[in-house]
Design a protein around this motif. Sequence first.
Motif, mmCIF file in Angstrom:
data_model
loop_
_atom_site.group_PDB
_atom_site.id
_atom_site.type_symbol
_atom_site.label_atom_id
_atom_site.label_comp_id
_atom_site.label_asym_id
_atom_site.label_seq_id
_atom_site.Cartn_x
_atom_site.Cartn_y
_atom_site.Cartn_z
ATOM 1 N N ASP A 1 0.839 -1.196 0.000
ATOM 2 C CA ASP A 1 0.000 0.000 0.000
ATOM 3 C C ASP A 1 0.882 1.257 0.000
ATOM 4 O O ASP A 1 2.099 1.186 0.194
ATOM 5 N N SER A 2 0.268 2.396 -0.155
ATOM 6 C CA SER A 2 1.019 3.662 -0.253
ATOM 7 C C SER A 2 1.720 4.027 1.050
ATOM 8 O O SER A 2 2.645 4.847 1.051
ATOM 9 N N VAL B 1 -0.971 -5.613 1.845
ATOM 10 C CA VAL B 1 -2.379 -5.927 1.648
ATOM 11 C C VAL B 1 -2.468 -7.230 0.840
ATOM 12 O O VAL B 1 -1.861 -7.342 -0.231
ATOM 13 N N LEU C 1 -8.542 -2.697 -2.121
ATOM 14 C CA LEU C 1 -7.454 -1.734 -1.980
ATOM 15 C C LEU C 1 -7.768 -0.425 -2.690
ATOM 16 O O LEU C 1 -7.796 -0.369 -3.921
ATOM 17 N N GLN C 2 -8.045 0.629 -1.928
ATOM 18 C CA GLN C 2 -8.176 1.990 -2.453
ATOM 19 C C GLN C 2 -9.124 2.100 -3.638
ATOM 20 O O GLN C 2 -8.969 2.953 -4.514
#
Length: 468
Positions: free
Chosen positions: A274-275, A280, A319-320
């Motif tokens: 992830d950022s 994840v 995810l996002q």
Amino acid sequence: MSQLKICRKARAALLCATCLAASPAAAQDASVDERLDRLEALVEGLIERLDAQEGANEQEQIAMQAERDEMRAQGAALLAATQDLQTRQDELDEQIAAAPPSGGGSSPGKTTFSYGGYVKLDAITQRTSGGQLPNNSILRDFLIPVAIPVGGEPSGFDTDFSARQTRFLFNTETDVGTEHALKSHIELDFNVTEGGNERISNSFVPRIRQAFITYDKWTFGQAWSTFQNVGALPDSLDFIGVTPGTVFDRQPLIRYTSGGLQLAVEQPETVVTDSDGSRVIAGDDQLPDVVARYNWGGDWGSLTATGILRQLHVSKDDLQGVDDSAVGYGLSVSGKLRVGPRDDFRFMATAGDGLGRYIGLNLVNDAAITAAGELDPIFTYSGFAAFRHIWSDKLRSTIAGSYFKADNPVLLTTDQVTDESWNAFANLIWSPVDPLSIGIEYLYAERTLEDGQSGNLQKVQVSTQYKF
């Protein structure tokens, strides 16, 4: 001689015949049938002689009649017992004829079983330069490179004893005819499981390592990934030994084998950074990982080449809000080469895009997420080399080293993810008898983050292992 005395002698002879008939068959030269015929003739002859004494006086006749009646009753009982013995002998002969031949194997439709494994005790003392490893944690049982602490205070030398690597395996083979082979394999140990404490019980829950079926050229179940060459791993006391530089994965699969060729479809699992640098596990994979492998072997040793093709996939619920897929791929070459009459050299070299979870116990992840919401596979390369020297029939040593490097897109993953890792070890192992090994090993490992920070681990391990 009076008829009464004759009758008594006849009775004694009949009792002797009874003892002869009741003796074990293995102690007689004649068969049960022959003994039965003789016994019947003996009884009938004695009765005929008794019947022939009709001219005897009346008193002796009365006495002989009583003897005759008793002898008839004993003779009838004896004949019945002998006939029962003959019946049981016939049944035994039928069972012997139906039994499988000696020398191993089983009759059609039957299953044979075998088992094996080992018992192992590890005594480990280790220190880390960048922080403390948790007490009673699997991180202290064997090298897991991603868990080497970075940026903290050095620990002291921590000592732990463990028997968690102890392993048990169970095999079956069912005879389904000469044209097919049907087998199974189940393997358990106690690594990476819950339970236990160092205060009282040290109990750990068993887990499935492998569980698979083989039918002719097919394998179905959980086994070592076809992308991994277990035969190239070095002779180490640490659970893996060269963890940063090796492919290491067990998972459910379907595999076809023909000679040196192996083709497999295996469990997919996309792991994304992830950022914020966290991991994840997407869980929305659509297509299995596909692996092709070829093995060569000879007096010189063995060599394996493998290739893998993957679909990396995430969905919006993971995810996002990203819904994307990308291609991952990799190549690996490994082997075990003979050096001289008894020594050997083992190696592996692996490179590819999106291989994160297959290398070094998931040292880095498969991909990152771009600003446009797309998957960006992470390129990695890794390898190891190991040399084993046989000092004598009871003494051997291995020296080995491994290396891992990741090309992380730092703007997407942050600079707190692993950039590279390496380790080296040397050991001395003594086998006083063939199934038993006692050894000592020194291992050094290091992990470096993308921002340049690093931490190391030093470990001395003494192990005793009995294979059965």
